[in-house]
Design a protein around this motif. Sequence first.
Motif, PDB file in Angstrom:
ATOM      1  N   ALA A 233      47.917  49.903  34.473  1.00 22.69           N
ATOM      2  CA  ALA A 233      48.324  49.589  35.844  1.00 22.69           C
ATOM      3  C   ALA A 233      47.092  49.348  36.710  1.00 22.69           C
ATOM      4  O   ALA A 233      47.027  48.372  37.472  1.00 22.69           O
ATOM      5  CB  ALA A 233      49.165  50.726  36.412  1.00 22.69           C
ATOM      6  N   THR A 234      46.104  50.225  36.592  1.00 21.72           N
ATOM      7  CA  THR A 234      44.868  50.052  37.355  1.00 21.72           C
ATOM      8  C   THR A 234      44.203  48.732  36.988  1.00 21.72           C
ATOM      9  O   THR A 234      43.768  47.974  37.844  1.00 21.72           O
ATOM     10  CB  THR A 234      43.888  51.196  37.031  1.00 21.72           C
ATOM     11  N   LEU A 235      44.160  48.464  35.683  1.00 23.33           N
ATOM     12  CA  LEU A 235      43.519  47.244  35.198  1.00 23.33           C
ATOM     13  C   LEU A 235      44.199  46.008  35.783  1.00 23.33           C
ATOM     14  O   LEU A 235      43.541  45.102  36.299  1.00 23.33           O
ATOM     15  CB  LEU A 235      43.592  47.211  33.671  1.00 23.33           C
ATOM     16  N   LEU A 236      45.549  46.026  35.741  1.00 20.45           N
ATOM     17  CA  LEU A 236      46.298  44.889  36.298  1.00 20.45           C
ATOM     18  C   LEU A 236      45.950  44.690  37.765  1.00 20.45           C
ATOM     19  O   LEU A 236      45.767  43.569  38.232  1.00 20.45           O
ATOM     20  CB  LEU A 236      47.798  45.135  36.160  1.00 20.45           C
ATOM     21  N   GLY A 237      45.824  45.791  38.491  1.00 26.14           N
ATOM     22  CA  GLY A 237      45.478  45.735  39.902  1.00 26.14           C
ATOM     23  C   GLY A 237      44.133  45.061  40.106  1.00 26.14           C
ATOM     24  O   GLY A 237      43.998  44.139  40.917  1.00 26.14           O
ATOM     25  N   PHE A 238      43.150  45.495  39.333  1.00 25.41           N
ATOM     26  CA  PHE A 238      41.804  44.918  39.460  1.00 25.41           C
ATOM     27  C   PHE A 238      41.804  43.436  39.112  1.00 25.41           C
ATOM     28  O   PHE A 238      41.198  42.631  39.799  1.00 25.41           O
ATOM     29  CB  PHE A 238      40.823  45.663  38.556  1.00 25.41           C
ATOM     30  N   VAL A 239      42.494  43.081  38.032  1.00 29.84           N
ATOM     31  CA  VAL A 239      42.498  41.690  37.593  1.00 29.84           C
ATOM     32  C   VAL A 239      43.123  40.798  38.665  1.00 29.84           C
ATOM     33  O   VAL A 239      42.541  39.785  39.059  1.00 29.84           O
ATOM     34  CB  VAL A 239      43.250  41.538  36.248  1.00 29.84           C
ATOM     35  N   THR A 240      44.304  41.196  39.197  1.00 29.27           N
ATOM     36  CA  THR A 240      44.941  40.333  40.201  1.00 29.27           C
ATOM     37  C   THR A 240      44.110  40.292  41.483  1.00 29.27           C
ATOM     38  O   THR A 240      43.939  39.232  42.082  1.00 29.27           O
ATOM     39  CB  THR A 240      46.367  40.808  40.553  1.00 29.27           C
ATOM     40  N   ALA A 241      43.531  41.423  41.878  1.00 30.83           N
ATOM     41  CA  ALA A 241      42.698  41.436  43.078  1.00 30.83           C
ATOM     42  C   ALA A 241      41.496  40.520  42.868  1.00 30.83           C
ATOM     43  O   ALA A 241      41.148  39.721  43.756  1.00 30.83           O
ATOM     44  CB  ALA A 241      42.243  42.862  43.388  1.00 30.83           C
ATOM     45  N   GLY A 242      40.883  40.600  41.684  1.00 25.68           N
ATOM     46  CA  GLY A 242      39.719  39.764  41.371  1.00 25.68           C
ATOM     47  C   GLY A 242      40.076  38.294  41.431  1.00 25.68           C
ATOM     48  O   GLY A 242      39.383  37.484  42.057  1.00 25.68           O
ATOM     49  N   LEU A 243      41.205  37.957  40.792  1.00 28.30           N
ATOM     50  CA  LEU A 243      41.641  36.558  40.765  1.00 28.30           C
ATOM     51  C   LEU A 243      41.872  36.042  42.180  1.00 28.30           C
ATOM     52  O   LEU A 243      41.453  34.936  42.535  1.00 28.30           O
ATOM     53  CB  LEU A 243      42.932  36.419  39.957  1.00 28.30           C
ATOM     54  N   SER A 244      42.502  36.861  43.034  1.00 20.98           N
ATOM     55  CA  SER A 244      42.797  36.351  44.374  1.00 20.98           C
ATOM     56  C   SER A 244      41.524  36.215  45.201  1.00 20.98           C
ATOM     57  O   SER A 244      41.421  35.300  46.020  1.00 20.98           O
ATOM     58  CB  SER A 244      43.851  37.197  45.100  1.00 20.98           C
ATOM     59  N   ALA A 245      40.535  37.075  44.947  1.00 20.58           N
ATOM     60  CA  ALA A 245      39.256  36.946  45.654  1.00 20.58           C
ATOM     61  C   ALA A 245      38.626  35.600  45.308  1.00 20.58           C
ATOM     62  O   ALA A 245      38.159  34.871  46.200  1.00 20.58           O
ATOM     63  CB  ALA A 245      38.324  38.090  45.273  1.00 20.58           C
ATOM     64  N   VAL A 246      38.657  35.252  44.032  1.00 22.30           N
ATOM     65  CA  VAL A 246      38.102  33.971  43.602  1.00 22.30           C
ATOM     66  C   VAL A 246      38.873  32.828  44.261  1.00 22.30           C
ATOM     67  O   VAL A 246      38.285  31.879  44.799  1.00 22.30           O
ATOM     68  CB  VAL A 246      38.166  33.847  42.060  1.00 22.30           C
ATOM     69  N   ALA A 247      40.207  32.963  44.274  1.00 22.43           N
ATOM     70  CA  ALA A 247      41.040  31.915  44.859  1.00 22.43           C
ATOM     71  C   ALA A 247      40.718  31.715  46.338  1.00 22.43           C
ATOM     72  O   ALA A 247      40.630  30.590  46.823  1.00 22.43           O
ATOM     73  CB  ALA A 247      42.517  32.263  44.672  1.00 22.43           C
ATOM     74  N   VAL A 248      40.487  32.792  47.055  1.00 20.65           N
ATOM     75  CA  VAL A 248      40.155  32.712  48.484  1.00 20.65           C
ATOM     76  C   VAL A 248      38.873  31.899  48.671  1.00 20.65           C
ATOM     77  O   VAL A 248      38.811  30.988  49.506  1.00 20.65           O
ATOM     78  CB  VAL A 248      39.976  34.134  49.084  1.00 20.65           C
ATOM     79  N   LEU A 249      37.861  32.201  47.847  1.00 20.93           N
ATOM     80  CA  LEU A 249      36.594  31.471  47.944  1.00 20.93           C
ATOM     81  C   LEU A 249      36.817  29.984  47.688  1.00 20.93           C
ATOM     82  O   LEU A 249      36.290  29.131  48.417  1.00 20.93           O
ATOM     83  CB  LEU A 249      35.593  32.030  46.928  1.00 20.93           C
ATOM     84  N   ILE A 250      37.598  29.679  46.666  1.00 22.20           N
ATOM     85  CA  ILE A 250      37.854  28.274  46.343  1.00 22.20           C
ATOM     86  C   ILE A 250      38.511  27.569  47.524  1.00 22.20           C
ATOM     87  O   ILE A 250      38.123  26.463  47.917  1.00 22.20           O
ATOM     88  CB  ILE A 250      38.739  28.159  45.087  1.00 22.20           C
ATOM     89  N   VAL A 251      39.479  28.227  48.127  1.00 21.12           N
ATOM     90  CA  VAL A 251      40.198  27.621  49.246  1.00 21.12           C
ATOM     91  C   VAL A 251      39.248  27.364  50.411  1.00 21.12           C
ATOM     92  O   VAL A 251      39.233  26.285  51.008  1.00 21.12           O
ATOM     93  CB  VAL A 251      41.377  28.522  49.682  1.00 21.12           C
TER      94      VAL A 251
END
Length: 330
Positions: A233-251
């Motif tokens: 569960a923790t891992l999933l949290g980190f992965v999705t948070a990480g992915l969205s951080a990258v997405a924000v930068l791209i946007v």
Amino acid sequence: MDNKPRYSIIAPCYDEEGVLRELYRRITEVMARTGESWELILVNDGSRDRTPQMIRELRAADPRVKVLDLTRNFGHQIAVSAGLDYAQGDAAIIIDADLQDPPELILQMIAKWKEGFEVIYAVRTARKGESWFKEFTAKLFYRIIYRSTDVKIPLDTGDYRLMDRKVVAAMKQMKERHRFIRGMTSWVGFKQTGVEYVREERFAGATHYPFRKMLKFALDAITGYSYAPLQLATLLGFVTAGLSAVAVLIVIYARLFMGHTEFQGQATTLVAVLFLGGVQLITLGIIGEYLGRIYDEVKQRPLYLLRDALGFDGEKQEKEYALSQERDGR
Ligand code: UDP
Ligand code: MG
């Protein structure tokens, strides 16, 4: 009343009327070869067939047969635990009633025990007469358990095993409700070894472990011996948070430097929201799974309830048996 027996053989029985006589015959035959004393504890786990009457008949004919009669179906692992609580021997042997575990193997286990091992578990090298699905799921189960739990539970071992009384005493101290005997015997430590055997076909009747029960069993095993799902569960949290951080930068980059003033964003937003929702629900489910188990422990209910225990404390229980027979008009 005979003295304390050397060996206690424990067989949980749930709707096993078709196999009990044969089980008794095979056990007597094998145990006669040891030349030592023994008791056979038959635990009736709320059977709906003639099992309770039959185990009493066996006891009437041979006092080495002892009877534990649970008030309802508490499940295989709890039935075995009840048997362990009452076992009086220097060594206890857990065996399935359906003769899938060949009793002849007990002699090899006893030999190892006399060499000084304290837990001797039976390792299945092959299984006969079971569907490929059962075999596949069983294999998968043992491997997932092995990888995801902190206690190294030997691969392809069932509950068929011999345990020294010291080990039994240690296990009695483990009061957990969701019991997984294999995990518990590994957890306690002691000197352990395995003997190999081929798992036989069921002598009669059908399996009581349909897919649903297997799944529950697997969940008990994993949650009981590992935090891996919580960590997932923790891992999933980190992965999705990480992915969205990258997405924000791209946007941001796309807006500032590539001149995109709008994203055709309906679908992406929907996908992102649904994905996150899914992850959150799974995580909640995992937490709920552990929470439920904590709740079960907190309630501190007895592990099982007995209608009858025949042959253990000498006369007292025999009288109870007589009474219960009168009461039931048998
Ligand atoms: N058993 C039990 N209570 C249950 C289910 C099974 O005491 O709720 C007993 C059953 O009588 C047998 C053993 O546990 O002695 C193993 O069950 P089964 O043979 O049905 O499982 P399988 O060998 O197919 O995995
Ligand atoms: Mg079986």
